[in-house]
Design an enzyme around this catalytic site. Structure first.
Site, mmCIF file in Angstrom:
data_model
loop_
_atom_site.group_PDB
_atom_site.id
_atom_site.type_symbol
_atom_site.label_atom_id
_atom_site.label_comp_id
_atom_site.label_asym_id
_atom_site.label_seq_id
_atom_site.Cartn_x
_atom_site.Cartn_y
_atom_site.Cartn_z
ATOM 1 N N GLY A 1 6.707 4.938 8.253
ATOM 2 C CA GLY A 1 5.775 6.046 8.449
ATOM 3 C C GLY A 1 5.990 6.653 9.819
ATOM 4 O O GLY A 1 7.086 6.570 10.395
ATOM 5 N N SER A 2 4.956 7.241 10.356
ATOM 6 C CA SER A 2 5.085 7.961 11.624
ATOM 7 C C SER A 2 5.159 7.001 12.814
ATOM 8 O O SER A 2 4.663 5.872 12.753
ATOM 9 C CB SER A 2 3.889 8.899 11.796
ATOM 10 O OG SER A 2 2.706 8.134 11.856
ATOM 11 N N THR A 3 5.726 7.492 13.899
ATOM 12 C CA THR A 3 5.819 6.692 15.124
ATOM 13 C C THR A 3 4.421 6.403 15.667
ATOM 14 O O THR A 3 4.157 5.317 16.185
ATOM 15 C CB THR A 3 6.697 7.434 16.156
ATOM 16 O OG1 THR A 3 8.011 7.541 15.596
ATOM 17 C CG2 THR A 3 6.766 6.714 17.484
ATOM 18 N N GLU B 1 9.955 1.404 10.498
ATOM 19 C CA GLU B 1 10.859 2.536 10.243
ATOM 20 C C GLU B 1 10.041 3.788 10.489
ATOM 21 O O GLU B 1 9.106 4.068 9.733
ATOM 22 C CB GLU B 1 11.358 2.514 8.789
ATOM 23 C CG GLU B 1 12.177 1.299 8.420
ATOM 24 C CD GLU B 1 13.512 1.233 9.135
ATOM 25 O OE1 GLU B 1 13.937 2.253 9.704
ATOM 26 O OE2 GLU B 1 14.107 0.145 9.147
ATOM 27 N N GLU C 1 8.707 15.833 16.027
ATOM 28 C CA GLU C 1 9.095 15.852 14.614
ATOM 29 C C GLU C 1 8.223 16.841 13.842
ATOM 30 O O GLU C 1 7.001 16.836 13.982
ATOM 31 C CB GLU C 1 8.926 14.445 14.027
ATOM 32 C CG GLU C 1 9.431 14.338 12.601
ATOM 33 C CD GLU C 1 9.153 12.968 11.969
ATOM 34 O OE1 GLU C 1 8.019 12.475 12.091
ATOM 35 O OE2 GLU C 1 10.072 12.403 11.355
ATOM 36 N N CYS D 1 13.034 11.508 6.418
ATOM 37 C CA CYS D 1 13.093 11.110 7.829
ATOM 38 C C CYS D 1 14.468 11.366 8.427
ATOM 39 O O CYS D 1 14.611 11.468 9.635
ATOM 40 C CB CYS D 1 12.729 9.637 7.948
ATOM 41 S SG CYS D 1 13.751 8.595 6.887
ATOM 42 N N LYS E 1 0.843 -1.194 0.000
ATOM 43 C CA LYS E 1 0.000 0.000 0.000
ATOM 44 C C LYS E 1 0.880 1.246 0.000
ATOM 45 O O LYS E 1 1.549 1.541 0.986
ATOM 46 C CB LYS E 1 -0.908 0.042 1.228
ATOM 47 C CG LYS E 1 -1.968 1.111 1.075
ATOM 48 C CD LYS E 1 -2.651 1.458 2.375
ATOM 49 C CE LYS E 1 -2.080 2.670 3.040
ATOM 50 N NZ LYS E 1 -2.123 3.906 2.254
HETATM 51 P P1 NAD Z 1 1.890 7.861 8.298
HETATM 52 O O1 NAD Z 1 2.302 7.056 9.461
HETATM 53 O O2 NAD Z 1 0.755 8.786 8.432
HETATM 54 O O3 NAD Z 1 1.506 6.904 7.078
HETATM 55 C C1 NAD Z 1 2.418 5.965 6.546
HETATM 56 C C2 NAD Z 1 1.635 4.915 5.775
HETATM 57 O O4 NAD Z 1 0.833 4.194 6.700
HETATM 58 C C3 NAD Z 1 0.674 5.484 4.728
HETATM 59 O O5 NAD Z 1 0.630 4.625 3.612
HETATM 60 C C4 NAD Z 1 -0.646 5.475 5.464
HETATM 61 O O6 NAD Z 1 -1.773 5.417 4.619
HETATM 62 C C5 NAD Z 1 -0.516 4.196 6.277
HETATM 63 N N1 NAD Z 1 -1.375 4.135 7.464
HETATM 64 C C6 NAD Z 1 -1.913 5.168 8.159
HETATM 65 N N2 NAD Z 1 -2.678 4.690 9.180
HETATM 66 C C7 NAD Z 1 -2.590 3.343 9.132
HETATM 67 C C8 NAD Z 1 -3.143 2.298 9.920
HETATM 68 N N3 NAD Z 1 -3.916 2.547 10.979
HETATM 69 N N4 NAD Z 1 -2.855 1.023 9.587
HETATM 70 C C9 NAD Z 1 -2.032 0.754 8.539
HETATM 71 N N5 NAD Z 1 -1.504 1.702 7.750
HETATM 72 C C10 NAD Z 1 -1.763 2.988 8.043
HETATM 73 O O7 NAD Z 1 3.204 8.614 7.800
HETATM 74 P P2 NAD Z 1 3.337 9.655 6.619
HETATM 75 O O8 NAD Z 1 2.740 10.945 7.068
HETATM 76 O O9 NAD Z 1 2.895 9.033 5.348
HETATM 77 O O10 NAD Z 1 4.936 9.795 6.527
HETATM 78 C C11 NAD Z 1 5.675 10.667 7.314
HETATM 79 C C12 NAD Z 1 6.312 9.911 8.467
HETATM 80 O O11 NAD Z 1 7.089 8.837 7.977
HETATM 81 C C13 NAD Z 1 7.279 10.771 9.267
HETATM 82 O O12 NAD Z 1 7.072 10.538 10.628
HETATM 83 C C14 NAD Z 1 8.654 10.265 8.836
HETATM 84 O O13 NAD Z 1 9.680 10.450 9.773
HETATM 85 C C15 NAD Z 1 8.369 8.820 8.608
HETATM 86 N N6 NAD Z 1 9.371 8.212 7.741
HETATM 87 C C16 NAD Z 1 10.275 7.353 8.299
HETATM 88 C C17 NAD Z 1 11.264 6.792 7.503
HETATM 89 C C18 NAD Z 1 12.284 5.849 8.080
HETATM 90 O O14 NAD Z 1 12.956 5.172 7.311
HETATM 91 N N7 NAD Z 1 12.442 5.773 9.389
HETATM 92 C C19 NAD Z 1 11.302 7.074 6.138
HETATM 93 C C20 NAD Z 1 10.360 7.947 5.616
HETATM 94 C C21 NAD Z 1 9.385 8.506 6.424
#
Ligand code: NAD
Length: 489
Positions: free
Chosen positions: A235-237, A257, A393, A291, A182
């Site tokens: 994605g986000s923490t 991650e 962040e 990130c 996804k």
């Molecule tokens: P997010 O956590 O909002 O979403 C990430 C993904 O998860 C999206 O595809 C989203 O649709 C999906 N998602 C959201 N809710 C979900 C749920 N309940 N169940 C399953 N999937 C769900 O993050 P974002 O806003 O897309 O990205 C930004 C964040 O990602 C920042 O915190 C950034 O630091 C982090 N990030 C981390 C790394 C790393 O390698 N550590 C790399 C890139 C981004």
């Protein structure tokens, strides 16, 4: 800001299940905006658990055959995917720029080449991946096999769309798994184009399935599905924590991650000009939406004033503009919601008593970009490391400057957040570089550099930034289940 124009019906993209482009079961679509214009430009399937069921049904069958395909043949298919990504660089870079607001030049130089490299890296890695035997004594030995897990759920964010999507998919497929992936609902376009590339490269139907939609709907259905045995999430923490709470009692393999609050530690004995350019790049590349970007710039007191003035000057000179313009260095942030979030963080910093050194608000561009989501790269000083601005962040082009007294003070500040993703250390003193790098609690520390990646190295964060590591053998180990067989002869 004017409401988005939607006179023409937007282009639609589709899900990709079992080698076919299909509509979502719900029949519903989500508006996707071009962040540089603020206009709707495409409609994204809003998938649900029914789409997940359909994808799982096909993936289960397809995976059984894929597992039997030789390593050499799998490698050749992945190499062809890499070649086709490379051949389509211009098209993919344009799609990435329109979808995410990032400068086209950056997508062409970084995102798309890295996506091709991800496939090429794992295509060759599997040719060298081996398991062990252990001779216990002359009558007894053990050998270990590593079998694919089955179906892996790959969930990725919007900041480096194809780069991170392929970083998860390539090792999963290479090791004989099927994938249900996804992309972010905000930046789905290059994942959609990748589906066609994988089909053209000869990847068997059902091995890569791509479902679009909201995280809380289709993302959660992927996470909860009992037949999807491993979840790889970036994605986000906050969302990572939610996913962990669901999959832990299900005993799924999990790779997380997540977010960061990365320090750049600038010592007085650094190579000044190189450090200035390096720190500028580390704070503002991709509008600060990586990130690994530096959000806290820690500067040794003796050079604080000079470094601050020069960094502010260099930041003011960054060219903000239409992402499609070759000279643009700062494009749009990814969405209206994120635009508001970053502006809100700047307001919080002001309310906490921070001084805005440069930037500090939105930019209204002219012409077709007048409704785009552009923010001036922003530097702030005068805030305690305990402030919200220095603890949470932001993930936009906003960084703070913090002076430090000495090596120990720098380490203390660097480690004083819940995060531990990455850091950079800038000094010409090799002993100090090693000492500080060892003491910073982060999964990745760069010395006198930033974002130089060797795909063999473990990639990931400590503390609330991550669980597990991607890259190299770590990725192949995550995607496989070891079994030890003990033999008495
Ligand atoms: P997010 O956590 O909002 O979403 C990430 C993904 O998860 C999206 O595809 C989203 O649709 C999906 N998602 C959201 N809710 C979900 C749920 N309940 N169940 C399953 N999937 C769900 O993050 P974002 O806003 O897309 O990205 C930004 C964040 O990602 C920042 O915190 C950034 O630091 C982090 N990030 C981390 C790394 C790393 O390698 N550590 C790399 C890139 C981004």
């Amino acid at each position: 800001m004017k409401p988005p124009k939607s006179d023409n019906p937007p282009m639609r993209i589709f899900n990709y299940i079992n080698g076919k482009f299909v509509e979502p079961f719900s029949g519903h679509y989500i508006d996707n905006f071009n962040p540089a214009t603020g206009e709707i430009y495409c409609a994204v399937p809003s998938s649900t658990h029914e789409d997940v069921e359909e994808a799982v049904k096909h993936a289960l069958i397809a995976q059984k055959s894929w597992e039997e395909v030789s390593i050499q043949e799998k490698s050749a298919i992945l190499m062809r995917i890499a070649d086709l990504i490379e051949k389509n660089t211009e098209r993919l870079a344009l799609a990435e720029s329109i979808d995410s607001g990032k400068p086209l030049s950056l997508a062409r130089k970084m995102d798309i080449p890295r996506a091709a490299e991800n496939f090429r890296f794992f295509a060759t890695a599997i040719l060298h991946y081996s398991t062990q035997t252990y001779q216990t004594n002359s009558q007894y030995f053990n050998y270990t096999t590593r079998k694919p897990i089955g179906i892996i759920g790959c969930i990725s964010p919007w900041n480096l769309p194809l780069y991170l999507f392929t970083w998860k998919i390539a090792p999963a497929i290479a090791t004989g798994n099927a994938v249900i992936a996804k992309p972010s609902e905000i930046t789905p376009m290059t994942a959609y184009l990748l589906a066609g590339i994988c089909r053209d490269a000869g990847l068997p139907d059902g091995i890569l399935n791509i479902l679009n939609g909201f995280g809380g709907k289709v993302g959660e259905s992927i996470v909860k599905h009992p037949k999807i045995k491993a979840i790889s999430f970036t994605g986000s923490t906050k969302i990572g924590r939610e996913i962990a709470s669901i999959v832990s009692p299900m005993f799924k393999k999990l790779s997380l991650e997540m977010g960061g609050k990365n320090p750049a530690v600038v010592f007085a004995d650094c190579d000044y000009e190189k450090t200035l350019q390096g720190v500028l790049r580390s704070a503002f590349t991709n509008q600060g939406q990586i990130c690994l970007c530096s959000e806290r710039i820690l500067i040794e007191k003796s050079i604080y004033k000079r470094f601050k003035n020069d960094l502010v000057e260099a930041t003011k000179n960054l060219k903000i503009g239409n992402p499609l313009d070759e000279n643009t260095q700062q494009g749009a942030v990814v969405s209206a919601t994120h635009f508001q979030k970053v502006l809100n963080c700047i307001e919080i910093a002001k309310n906490e008593g921070g001084t805005i050194l440069c930037g500090g608000g939105a930019v209204i561009l002219e012409g077709e970009n007048e409704n785009g989501f552009f923010i001036k790269p922003t530097l702030i000083e005068g805030l305690d490391n305990k402030s919200r601005t220095n603890q949470e962040e932001i993930f936009g082009a906003v960084a703070t400057l913090i002076p430090f007294e000495d090596e120990n003070h720098a380490i203390e500040l660097a480690n004083d957040t819940i995060y531990g993703l990455s850091a950079s250390v800038w000094t010409e003193n090799i002993g100090k570089a090693h000492r500080v790098a060892q003491k910073i609690d982060a999964g990745i520390v760069w010395v006198n550099s930033w974002l130089v990646r060797d795909l063999r190295t473990p990639f990931g964060g400590m503390k609330d930034s991550g669980m597990g590591r991607e890259g190299g053998w770590d990725a192949l180990n995550f995607c496989t289940e070891p079994k030890n067989i003990g033999i008495k002869v």
